[in-house]
Design a protein around this motif. Structure first.
Motif, PDB file in Angstrom:
ATOM      1  N   LYS A 145       0.863  -1.186   0.000  1.00  0.00           N
ATOM      2  CA  LYS A 145       0.000   0.000   0.000  1.00  0.00           C
ATOM      3  C   LYS A 145       0.896   1.231   0.000  1.00  0.00           C
ATOM      4  N   TRP A 146       0.406   2.327  -0.582  1.00  0.00           N
ATOM      5  CA  TRP A 146       1.087   3.612  -0.392  1.00  0.00           C
ATOM      6  C   TRP A 146       0.751   4.121   1.000  1.00  0.00           C
ATOM      7  N   ASN A 147       1.766   4.566   1.720  1.00  0.00           N
ATOM      8  CA  ASN A 147       1.560   5.019   3.090  1.00  0.00           C
ATOM      9  C   ASN A 147       2.799   5.781   3.520  1.00  0.00           C
ATOM     10  N   ASN A 148       2.647   7.062   3.779  1.00  0.00           N
ATOM     11  CA  ASN A 148       3.846   7.858   4.086  1.00  0.00           C
ATOM     12  C   ASN A 148       4.363   7.638   5.509  1.00  0.00           C
ATOM     13  N   ALA A 149       3.678   6.749   6.277  1.00  0.00           N
ATOM     14  CA  ALA A 149       4.166   6.416   7.620  1.00  0.00           C
ATOM     15  C   ALA A 149       5.044   5.167   7.630  1.00  0.00           C
ATOM     16  N   LEU A 150       5.242   4.536   6.469  1.00  0.00           N
ATOM     17  CA  LEU A 150       6.080   3.331   6.431  1.00  0.00           C
ATOM     18  C   LEU A 150       7.529   3.675   6.758  1.00  0.00           C
ATOM     19  N   ASP A 151       8.185   2.752   7.471  1.00  0.00           N
ATOM     20  CA  ASP A 151       9.612   2.919   7.721  1.00  0.00           C
ATOM     21  C   ASP A 151      10.386   2.715   6.424  1.00  0.00           C
ATOM     22  N   PRO A 152      11.394   3.522   6.175  1.00  0.00           N
ATOM     23  CA  PRO A 152      12.203   3.325   4.968  1.00  0.00           C
ATOM     24  C   PRO A 152      12.857   1.943   4.945  1.00  0.00           C
ATOM     25  N   ALA A 153      12.873   1.339   3.779  1.00  0.00           N
ATOM     26  CA  ALA A 153      13.606   0.085   3.585  1.00  0.00           C
ATOM     27  C   ALA A 153      15.087   0.370   3.370  1.00  0.00           C
ATOM     28  N   LEU A 154      15.389   1.617   2.967  1.00  0.00           N
ATOM     29  CA  LEU A 154      16.753   1.998   2.611  1.00  0.00           C
ATOM     30  C   LEU A 154      16.844   3.516   2.684  1.00  0.00           C
ATOM     31  N   ARG A 155      18.008   4.006   3.133  1.00  0.00           N
ATOM     32  CA  ARG A 155      18.257   5.454   3.114  1.00  0.00           C
ATOM     33  C   ARG A 155      19.432   5.721   2.195  1.00  0.00           C
ATOM     34  N   ILE A 156      19.250   6.634   1.259  1.00  0.00           N
ATOM     35  CA  ILE A 156      20.305   6.916   0.282  1.00  0.00           C
ATOM     36  C   ILE A 156      20.505   8.412   0.156  1.00  0.00           C
ATOM     37  N   ALA A 157      21.581   8.774  -0.527  1.00  0.00           N
ATOM     38  CA  ALA A 157      21.869  10.175  -0.828  1.00  0.00           C
ATOM     39  C   ALA A 157      21.590  10.427  -2.315  1.00  0.00           C
ATOM     40  N   PRO A 158      21.292  11.663  -2.672  1.00  0.00           N
ATOM     41  CA  PRO A 158      21.147  11.980  -4.100  1.00  0.00           C
ATOM     42  C   PRO A 158      22.407  11.574  -4.863  1.00  0.00           C
ATOM     43  N   GLY A 159      22.212  10.990  -6.045  1.00  0.00           N
ATOM     44  CA  GLY A 159      23.332  10.482  -6.831  1.00  0.00           C
ATOM     45  C   GLY A 159      23.524   8.995  -6.682  1.00  0.00           C
ATOM     46  N   ASP A 160      22.943   8.415  -5.628  1.00  0.00           N
ATOM     47  CA  ASP A 160      23.115   6.977  -5.399  1.00  0.00           C
ATOM     48  C   ASP A 160      22.327   6.147  -6.411  1.00  0.00           C
ATOM     49  N   VAL A 161      22.815   4.909  -6.580  1.00  0.00           N
ATOM     50  CA  VAL A 161      22.152   3.919  -7.446  1.00  0.00           C
ATOM     51  C   VAL A 161      21.593   2.808  -6.574  1.00  0.00           C
ATOM     52  N   VAL A 162      20.387   2.357  -6.893  1.00  0.00           N
ATOM     53  CA  VAL A 162      19.784   1.247  -6.156  1.00  0.00           C
ATOM     54  C   VAL A 162      19.432   0.129  -7.134  1.00  0.00           C
ATOM     55  N   HIS A 163      19.858  -1.088  -6.786  1.00  0.00           N
ATOM     56  CA  HIS A 163      19.520  -2.278  -7.569  1.00  0.00           C
ATOM     57  C   HIS A 163      18.388  -3.011  -6.871  1.00  0.00           C
ATOM     58  N   CYS A 164      17.367  -3.370  -7.613  1.00  0.00           N
ATOM     59  CA  CYS A 164      16.172  -4.009  -7.033  1.00  0.00           C
ATOM     60  C   CYS A 164      15.799  -5.241  -7.835  1.00  0.00           C
ATOM     61  N   TRP A 165      14.996  -6.063  -7.241  1.00  0.00           N
ATOM     62  CA  TRP A 165      14.291  -7.125  -7.951  1.00  0.00           C
ATOM     63  C   TRP A 165      12.909  -7.208  -7.331  1.00  0.00           C
ATOM     64  N   THR A 166      11.891  -7.275  -8.172  1.00  0.00           N
ATOM     65  CA  THR A 166      10.544  -7.487  -7.623  1.00  0.00           C
ATOM     66  C   THR A 166       9.887  -8.672  -8.304  1.00  0.00           C
ATOM     67  N   GLN A 167       8.999  -9.289  -7.550  1.00  0.00           N
ATOM     68  CA  GLN A 167       8.131 -10.344  -8.043  1.00  0.00           C
ATOM     69  C   GLN A 167       7.120  -9.716  -9.012  1.00  0.00           C
ATOM     70  N   GLU A 168       6.438 -10.556  -9.812  1.00  0.00           N
ATOM     71  CA  GLU A 168       5.384 -10.018 -10.694  1.00  0.00           C
ATOM     72  C   GLU A 168       4.218  -9.489  -9.853  1.00  0.00           C
ATOM     73  N   VAL A 169       3.262  -8.893 -10.534  1.00  0.00           N
ATOM     74  CA  VAL A 169       2.256  -8.047  -9.885  1.00  0.00           C
ATOM     75  C   VAL A 169       1.432  -8.752  -8.808  1.00  0.00           C
ATOM     76  N   THR A 170       1.255 -10.073  -8.905  1.00  0.00           N
ATOM     77  CA  THR A 170       0.461 -10.747  -7.869  1.00  0.00           C
ATOM     78  C   THR A 170       1.338 -11.285  -6.748  1.00  0.00           C
ATOM     79  N   ASN A 171       2.605 -10.950  -6.768  1.00  0.00           N
ATOM     80  CA  ASN A 171       3.551 -11.411  -5.755  1.00  0.00           C
ATOM     81  C   ASN A 171       3.639 -12.931  -5.698  1.00  0.00           C
ATOM     82  N   GLY A 172       3.601 -13.544  -6.873  1.00  0.00           N
ATOM     83  CA  GLY A 172       3.771 -14.987  -6.950  1.00  0.00           C
ATOM     84  C   GLY A 172       2.486 -15.784  -6.830  1.00  0.00           C
TER      85      GLY A 172
END
Lengths: 311, 311
Positions: free
Chosen positions: B14-41
């Motif tokens: 869900k979108w929710n601005n009270a969620l704890d960050p999963a990661l904290r980065i600085a501008p300029g940083d690169v993040v590598h991700c992988w996500t499951q398909e839309v139904t989460n498997g």
């Protein structure tokens, strides 16, 4: 298969299936035409913005035709192959008060004249170079419904479809409504983006040649077409696009917002006045429906090719 | 400038601005991700159509994030550069009853599985070859409004924008709503046309890498982006497009009619079942607003690239 030159005096201003044919042809024939720009000469190379509100709307859309195609019957598709499109040396576009996607934002008339004499591009001062990509804004067959019909709105019979990709090499299929089809065309644009957002494309006199054919019993519900679908220039995928968006439950509002945001950007990034930015949006910007299923909010994008700013 | 690997377990639904960050980065940083398909498997390579109505909608759109970007403040634009997008070997698309542009016409669930293992194209049997053009369907910042928000509809914060041209090399700008931006992404599509008309793109697990930046005080109203805007393949302007239209006073109805007419044509010309045609429309067809000013009738066109049928 014969070639015909349609007398430039053979024009009409309303759709009406009772009009006498200007020309009778057989399937396979080619017709060469020339039409005046959309106001039938009421706007000329020296016209000022103040003249726009004085345009007589009974004299707009001078259409070449109607052309009677032997053997065409309701239920057939009339095939219109676009063989050539050659704008004259001059064109205009402008803001017509009361018309256009952002008529609430732009209340005053405005005009720009465009030099088309090099046949390839036209310039907005020293700020943008727009490749020409000519087409007939209006191509249609006579509607089945009797009587006179205003020629601004398009319909399932075609008419003022303003499809920017009906360029040289494209082929339009129109659902024949009455015997003989009674095809007409005009309203030529030297270039226009998807949407024609300010209500004028680059309006110009133009010579064009069309080859006609019939697909018997095609049973079309509305126009279809084959096109190369070319981007505005070969540089587009190299230079890329800048795009704005409108997000919300109403596609029309989204389209308006996406164009408003592009006008803002063109002012900030390229120093264009709101009026010039609106005109440029109409000539070179493309409205796309990026997403129409993520209820309740749809997303309309408006793409501006960045190649036009590489001078 | 640092590179980060986001733990694939760090997802939210869900979108929710009270969620704890999963990661904290600085501008300029690169993040590598992988996500499951839309139904989460919930849908996998062996899933049958009957499983589609059983999908738990509280578990759809597993989004990687939220990523907190140091220094991001409301009024800034978060810049998201799309560095790479690599689909896994499998994906699906299908019909979800009750959703999609033509949900009135298609009441039954339907599924197709797609082999993505060559990394370049995918095949619909021996009938069409679709070039892959991957992107993240969902990229957004946390909305300003507190509480949980369903992640299907997009908004001015971005989210499920489904913009097919957010491919490798594109750059998305999002209006930051809360301090730190709290960016998330997922819902990856190996390919999709403008509109995503059947409500599923080519849904697949995907690895992606993004570089983040800030444009202070940009004051965006909604997402904007830079893109190469590539056609589906280099062959498109050679092979061209076939396009259908919808003409009338309602953009939504016009869009529906243009897609219905394309489905008819795909059946007649290419022997596709209505279900397969609808799926192909969602993966490869583009909705364009050709004309939005010729009151009272607007014209929506739906373009299908003919190159996909050159096998």
């Amino acid at each position: 298969m014969a070639e015909h030159q349609l007398d430039p005096g053979k024009i009409h201003f309303k759709w009406n299936n009772a009009l006498d044919p200007a020309l009778r042809i057989a399937p396979g024939d080619v017709v060469h035409c020339w039409t005046q720009e959309v106001t039938n000469g009421q706007i000329g190379p020296d016209s000022k913005a103040e003249e726009i509100p004085t345009v007589d709307f009974d004299q707009i859309y001078p259409l070449a035709g109607p052309i009677h195609v032997d053997g065409a019957e309701p239920g057939d598709a009339l095939s219109v192959e676009i063989l050539s499109l050659e704008p004259d040396d001059w064109g205009w576009n402008g803001i017509i008060p009361g018309l256009g996607l952002l008529s609430d934002d732009f209340g005053d008339p405005y005009i720009r004249h465009w030099d088309l004499s090099d046949g390839q591009t036209t310039r907005l001062d020293d700020r943008a170079v727009i490749p020409l990509q000519p087409f007939c804004g209006t191509m249609g067959v006579a509607p089945a419904e009797p009587g006179e019909h205003f020629n601004l709105p398009p319909g399932n019979f075609g008419g003022n479809v303003d499809i920017r990709h009906l360029n040289e090499g494209a082929r339009l299929l129109l659902p024949v409504q009455v015997p003989g089809a009674l095809f007409s065309a005009g309203d030529c644009h030297a270039v226009q983006g998807d949407g024609e957002v300010c209500v004028t494309g680059l309006e110009c006199p133009m010579s064009f040649s069309l080859r006609f054919g019939l697909e018997k019993g095609a049973g079309l519900a509305s126009p279809t077409f084959y096109t190369h679908g070319s981007p505005l220039s070969r540089h587009d995928t190299e230079a890329g696009y800048f795009a704005t968006t409108g997000v919300g439950p109403d596609l029309m509002e989204n389209a308006k917002n996406s164009v408003r945001r592009m006008i803002d950007w063109l002012g900030k990034e390229h120093g264009l006045s709101p009026e010039d930015a609106y005109l440029l949006c109409s000539l070179a910007g493309d409205l796309k429906i990026s997403e129409i299923v993520d209820a309740p909010n749809w997303l309309v994008s408006f793409y501006m090719p960045l190649g036009i700013f590489r001078r």
